[in-house]
Design a protein around this motif. Structure first.
Motif, PDB file in Angstrom:
ATOM      1  N   SER A 101       0.827  -1.206   0.000  1.00 45.92           N
ATOM      2  CA  SER A 101       0.000   0.000   0.000  1.00 45.92           C
ATOM      3  C   SER A 101       0.863   1.259   0.000  1.00 45.92           C
ATOM      4  O   SER A 101       1.990   1.258   0.519  1.00 45.92           O
ATOM      5  CB  SER A 101      -0.915   0.014   1.234  1.00 45.92           C
ATOM      6  OG  SER A 101      -1.752  -1.111   1.271  1.00 45.92           O
ATOM      7  N   LEU A 102       0.329   2.328  -0.559  1.00 44.87           N
ATOM      8  CA  LEU A 102       0.974   3.635  -0.463  1.00 44.87           C
ATOM      9  C   LEU A 102       0.713   4.181   0.934  1.00 44.87           C
ATOM     10  O   LEU A 102      -0.433   4.312   1.360  1.00 44.87           O
ATOM     11  CB  LEU A 102       0.404   4.581  -1.522  1.00 44.87           C
ATOM     12  CG  LEU A 102       0.826   6.051  -1.420  1.00 44.87           C
ATOM     13  CD1 LEU A 102       2.342   6.197  -1.537  1.00 44.87           C
ATOM     14  CD2 LEU A 102       0.113   6.880  -2.492  1.00 44.87           C
ATOM     15  N   LEU A 103       1.780   4.492   1.676  1.00 44.34           N
ATOM     16  CA  LEU A 103       1.653   4.964   3.053  1.00 44.34           C
ATOM     17  C   LEU A 103       1.652   6.486   3.089  1.00 44.34           C
ATOM     18  O   LEU A 103       2.615   7.126   2.679  1.00 44.34           O
ATOM     19  CB  LEU A 103       2.805   4.423   3.905  1.00 44.34           C
ATOM     20  CG  LEU A 103       3.008   2.907   3.915  1.00 44.34           C
ATOM     21  CD1 LEU A 103       4.169   2.530   4.828  1.00 44.34           C
ATOM     22  CD2 LEU A 103       1.731   2.175   4.333  1.00 44.34           C
ATOM     23  N   ILE A 104       0.556   7.034   3.608  1.00 44.97           N
ATOM     24  CA  ILE A 104       0.406   8.483   3.718  1.00 44.97           C
ATOM     25  C   ILE A 104       0.096   8.819   5.174  1.00 44.97           C
ATOM     26  O   ILE A 104      -0.849   8.279   5.750  1.00 44.97           O
ATOM     27  CB  ILE A 104      -0.739   9.004   2.813  1.00 44.97           C
ATOM     28  CG1 ILE A 104      -0.408   8.763   1.341  1.00 44.97           C
ATOM     29  CG2 ILE A 104      -0.998  10.483   3.078  1.00 44.97           C
ATOM     30  CD1 ILE A 104       0.749   9.574   0.795  1.00 44.97           C
ATOM     31  N   GLU A 105       0.886   9.693   5.772  1.00 44.26           N
ATOM     32  CA  GLU A 105       0.652  10.044   7.179  1.00 44.26           C
ATOM     33  C   GLU A 105      -0.551  10.976   7.308  1.00 44.26           C
ATOM     34  O   GLU A 105      -0.560  12.084   6.774  1.00 44.26           O
ATOM     35  CB  GLU A 105       1.890  10.717   7.765  1.00 44.26           C
ATOM     36  CG  GLU A 105       1.758  11.015   9.258  1.00 44.26           C
ATOM     37  CD  GLU A 105       3.023  11.571   9.854  1.00 44.26           C
ATOM     38  OE1 GLU A 105       3.047  12.782  10.148  1.00 44.26           O
ATOM     39  OE2 GLU A 105       3.992  10.786  10.028  1.00 44.26           O
ATOM     40  N   ALA A 106      -1.559  10.511   8.050  1.00 47.26           N
ATOM     41  CA  ALA A 106      -2.753  11.317   8.302  1.00 47.26           C
ATOM     42  C   ALA A 106      -2.768  11.847   9.728  1.00 47.26           C
ATOM     43  O   ALA A 106      -3.353  12.902  10.001  1.00 47.26           O
ATOM     44  CB  ALA A 106      -4.013  10.495   8.050  1.00 47.26           C
ATOM     45  N   THR A 107      -2.154  11.090  10.634  1.00 43.61           N
ATOM     46  CA  THR A 107      -2.010  11.501  12.027  1.00 43.61           C
ATOM     47  C   THR A 107      -0.672  10.982  12.526  1.00 43.61           C
ATOM     48  O   THR A 107      -0.038  10.148  11.879  1.00 43.61           O
ATOM     49  CB  THR A 107      -3.132  10.917  12.921  1.00 43.61           C
ATOM     50  OG1 THR A 107      -3.025   9.483  12.937  1.00 43.61           O
ATOM     51  CG2 THR A 107      -4.515  11.326  12.431  1.00 43.61           C
ATOM     52  N   ALA A 108      -0.265  11.459  13.680  1.00 35.61           N
ATOM     53  CA  ALA A 108       0.926  10.917  14.342  1.00 35.61           C
ATOM     54  C   ALA A 108       0.593  10.760  15.822  1.00 35.61           C
ATOM     55  O   ALA A 108      -0.071  11.611  16.414  1.00 35.61           O
ATOM     56  CB  ALA A 108       2.122  11.842  14.160  1.00 35.61           C
ATOM     57  N   GLY A 109       1.041   9.653  16.402  1.00 33.51           N
ATOM     58  CA  GLY A 109       0.721   9.396  17.797  1.00 33.51           C
ATOM     59  C   GLY A 109      -0.654   8.779  17.959  1.00 33.51           C
ATOM     60  O   GLY A 109      -1.333   8.457  16.981  1.00 33.51           O
ATOM     61  N   CYS A 110      -1.063   8.619  19.209  1.00 36.08           N
ATOM     62  CA  CYS A 110      -2.318   7.934  19.546  1.00 36.08           C
ATOM     63  C   CYS A 110      -3.173   8.814  20.442  1.00 36.08           C
ATOM     64  O   CYS A 110      -2.674   9.394  21.416  1.00 36.08           O
ATOM     65  CB  CYS A 110      -1.989   6.620  20.263  1.00 36.08           C
ATOM     66  SG  CYS A 110      -3.437   5.688  20.830  1.00 36.08           S
ATOM     67  N   THR A 111      -4.454   8.915  20.141  1.00 37.41           N
ATOM     68  CA  THR A 111      -5.347   9.745  20.950  1.00 37.41           C
ATOM     69  C   THR A 111      -5.541   9.170  22.358  1.00 37.41           C
ATOM     70  O   THR A 111      -5.804   9.903  23.302  1.00 37.41           O
ATOM     71  CB  THR A 111      -6.734   9.870  20.286  1.00 37.41           C
ATOM     72  OG1 THR A 111      -7.248   8.554  20.022  1.00 37.41           O
ATOM     73  CG2 THR A 111      -6.650  10.659  18.998  1.00 37.41           C
ATOM     74  N   HIS A 112      -5.408   7.846  22.483  1.00 38.96           N
ATOM     75  CA  HIS A 112      -5.608   7.191  23.789  1.00 38.96           C
ATOM     76  C   HIS A 112      -4.300   7.191  24.583  1.00 38.96           C
ATOM     77  O   HIS A 112      -4.219   7.789  25.655  1.00 38.96           O
ATOM     78  CB  HIS A 112      -6.110   5.757  23.571  1.00 38.96           C
ATOM     79  CG  HIS A 112      -6.496   5.057  24.833  1.00 38.96           C
ATOM     80  ND1 HIS A 112      -7.516   5.488  25.643  1.00 38.96           N
ATOM     81  CD2 HIS A 112      -5.987   3.932  25.428  1.00 38.96           C
ATOM     82  CE1 HIS A 112      -7.630   4.676  26.679  1.00 38.96           C
ATOM     83  NE2 HIS A 112      -6.706   3.726  26.579  1.00 38.96           N
TER      84      HIS A 112
END
Length: 299
Positions: free
Chosen positions: A16-27
């Motif tokens: 898959s093409l990897l595209i960063e949409a977020t970084a880290g974890c909300t939890h």
């Protein structure tokens, strides 16, 4: 391309093409997790203009290789599905702009991320291409979920994944072998199978709990509040899980945390998978498996 910290993706997203949409974890509160400790912040959304810049760069690189198609995009981050439906749809539109032949969009999701969407929004996201979410349910054992501070219970897994089923969004599960603790693994596996048998995961990927000293769980062990399973116990736990899964699903214990890779399509390959597990339980020494765990520097 913009990537922050270690980039995590499921094994089946390799092409898959990897595209960063977020970084880290909300939890970022699970007692066993250290995956995002290298980040100086808990969670961050990637601005749309950065997402578009990365898609544009990827498109240009694909042209250089005489290959300008991406069949699937995987959005990088611990749980990009937490983003609002509007933001996810905006991202889908950008992907379509640069890769009009793209067929689907995947990402990691927490169970609680699904809760934030209405049924109508889930249906809209499905039409926009979101499919094949990867969800780290870890277990169906309520006691373990509470102790590890996952932020949801087994009933939440049922409720929210049934909503995905209704919307036509497929999903894959990560199962964390050993999360229930010493003497409780086989019960945890049974509870997990009972939950999974009511749902339609395409893949159940088993990862083995590996405890690092910077994890909150390590301190719980030092304080005498929790005891780790032996390595052989973990394989007995997997055996129980495979024995009780009654749905058509690809089962794979193939990540780095697994000393011995095992995979097969259930129920067709149940006997083969159980045979491998039994061979490990009967003939592989605990010391060998423990040595692998101790020397596993990174997941």
């Amino acid at each position: 391309m913009h990537y922050t910290g270690t980039v995590w993706r499921p094994p089946y997203e390799a092409s898959s093409l990897l595209i960063e949409a977020t970084a880290g974890c909300t939890h970022h509160k699970c007692k066993f997790c250290t995956l995002y400790d290298d980040l100086p912040f808990k969670f961050r959304m990637t601005p749309p203009e950065v997402v578009e810049a990365d898609l544009k760069e990827a498109k240009e690189q694909f042209r250089l290789w005489n290959y300008n198609r991406a069949a699937r995009v995987f959005l990088v981050g611990a749980n990009p599905f937490v983003l609002s439906a509007a933001r996810l749809l905006e991202t889908a539109a950008l992907i379509c702009k640069y890769f009009p032949d793209n067929k689907s969009i995947g990402c990691f999701s927490r169970i609680t991320d699904i809760t934030l969407k209405t049924d109508g929004e889930l249906a809209e996201l499905q039409r926009a291409g979101y499919d094949g979410l990867t969800i780290g349910i870890e277990t169906g054992d309520n006691e373990a979920l509470r102790f590890m501070n996952k932020g949801y219970g087994a009933q939440d897994i049922l409720t929210q994944c049934r909503r995905l089923d209704k919307a036509g969004i497929s999903y894959n599960f990560f199962y964390l072998t050993g999360i229930s603790g010493a003497g409780k693994g086989e019960k945890g596996a049974y509870d997990t199978a009972a939950i999974c048998n009511q749902l339609q995961p395409k893949v159940i990927g088993a990862n083995m709990l590996t405890i690092y000293k910077n994890a909150e769980l390590y301190q719980e062990i030092q304080n005498g509040n929790w005891q780790e399973e032996t390595e052989i116990e973990k394989y007995k736990e997997l055996r129980t899980l495979v024995e009780h899964l009654n749905i058509p699903v690809w089962f794979a214990a193939g990540g780095a945390s697994n000393a011995i890779p095992i995979q097969g399509y259930l129920p067709r390959d149940r006997k083969k998978v159980l045979s491998v597990l039994e061979e490990i339980i009967q003939n592989v020494k605990e010391e060998e498996l423990r040595d692998y765990r101790k020397n596993l520097r990174h997941l």
